[in-house]
Design a protein around this motif. Sequence first.
Motif, PDB file in Angstrom:
ATOM      1  N   GLU A 133       0.830  -1.203   0.000  1.00 10.59           N
ATOM      2  CA  GLU A 133       0.000   0.000   0.000  1.00 10.59           C
ATOM      3  C   GLU A 133       0.865   1.254   0.000  1.00 10.59           C
ATOM      4  OE1 GLU A 133      -3.167   2.293   2.922  1.00 10.59           O
ATOM      5  OE2 GLU A 133      -2.877   0.141   3.162  1.00 10.59           O
ATOM      6  N   LEU A 134       1.893   1.259   0.832  1.00  8.81           N
ATOM      7  CA  LEU A 134       2.778   2.429   0.880  1.00  8.81           C
ATOM      8  C   LEU A 134       3.555   2.598  -0.427  1.00  8.81           C
ATOM      9  CD1 LEU A 134       4.092   2.140   4.538  1.00  8.81           C
ATOM     10  CD2 LEU A 134       2.520   3.860   3.625  1.00  8.81           C
ATOM     11  N   THR A 135       3.947   1.499  -1.035  1.00 12.05           N
ATOM     12  CA  THR A 135       4.638   1.570  -2.328  1.00 12.05           C
ATOM     13  C   THR A 135       3.717   2.166  -3.386  1.00 12.05           C
ATOM     14  OG1 THR A 135       5.973  -0.344  -1.756  1.00 12.05           O
ATOM     15  CG2 THR A 135       5.835   0.205  -4.084  1.00 12.05           C
ATOM     16  N   ASP A 136       2.462   1.730  -3.395  1.00  8.00           N
ATOM     17  CA  ASP A 136       1.491   2.279  -4.346  1.00  8.00           C
ATOM     18  C   ASP A 136       1.266   3.766  -4.106  1.00  8.00           C
ATOM     19  OD1 ASP A 136       1.232  -0.188  -5.512  1.00  8.00           O
ATOM     20  OD2 ASP A 136      -0.664  -0.694  -4.509  1.00  8.00           O
ATOM     21  N   ARG A 137       1.159   4.153  -2.834  1.00 14.18           N
ATOM     22  CA  ARG A 137       0.955   5.572  -2.513  1.00 14.18           C
ATOM     23  C   ARG A 137       2.156   6.403  -2.940  1.00 14.18           C
ATOM     24  NH1 ARG A 137      -0.963   5.902   3.594  1.00 14.18           N
ATOM     25  NH2 ARG A 137      -0.856   8.119   3.152  1.00 14.18           N
ATOM     26  N   LEU A 138       3.351   5.860  -2.713  1.00 15.98           N
ATOM     27  CA  LEU A 138       4.560   6.586  -3.111  1.00 15.98           C
ATOM     28  C   LEU A 138       4.627   6.736  -4.630  1.00 15.98           C
ATOM     29  CD1 LEU A 138       7.260   7.874  -2.332  1.00 15.98           C
ATOM     30  CD2 LEU A 138       8.277   5.594  -2.439  1.00 15.98           C
ATOM     31  N   ARG A 139       4.290   5.669  -5.342  1.00 13.16           N
ATOM     32  CA  ARG A 139       4.271   5.740  -6.805  1.00 13.16           C
ATOM     33  C   ARG A 139       3.276   6.806  -7.274  1.00 13.16           C
ATOM     34  NH1 ARG A 139       3.741   0.126  -7.725  1.00 13.16           N
ATOM     35  NH2 ARG A 139       5.903  -0.381  -7.434  1.00 13.16           N
TER      36      ARG A 139
END
Length: 138
Positions: free
Chosen positions: A92-98
Motif C-alpha cells: 500500500e505504501l509503495t502504491d501511494r509513493l508511486r
Amino acid sequence: MSPLRQSASSSASDDDQRYAGMDEKKRKRMISNRESARRSRMKKQKLLQDLTGEVSRLQGANKNIVSKIDETTDRYAICAAQNNVLRAQAMELTDRLRYLNDVIDSTGLAADVADPLLKPLQNPCPMQPIASSGLFKF
C-alpha cells in the motif's frame, strides 16, 4: 532364620527329598536348572521394570516435545499473519509513493519540493523560534 531363607531352604530340602531317588549327577543338574530358571525369571522381571520406567520417561519427553511443537506452530502462525499484514502495508505504501511521485512529475513540482528528511541537520523552518513547553524550569 528369616522367612525368606526358611522358604528357600525348605524349597531346597523339598528338592533334595524329591530327587533323593535319582542319581547324584542328574539331581544336581535339575537343581541347577531350577536355580538358573529362577535367576532368568528375576532378570526378566528386572528388565521389564526397567523398560516400563523407560517407557514412562519417553512418554513424558514426548509430551514435552509435542507441547513445544504446538507452541512453535502457534507462534509461527502469529508471525505469518503479522508478516502478511506488513507485506500488505508495504504494498500500500509503495502504491501511494508511486502515485505521489506521478503527481509530482505531472505537476512539475519536483524542482520546488525539498525534502527536509534528506537533510536532517538543517532546520526546515529557520525563522521560527523553538518554543518551550514549560515542562522544564531552570
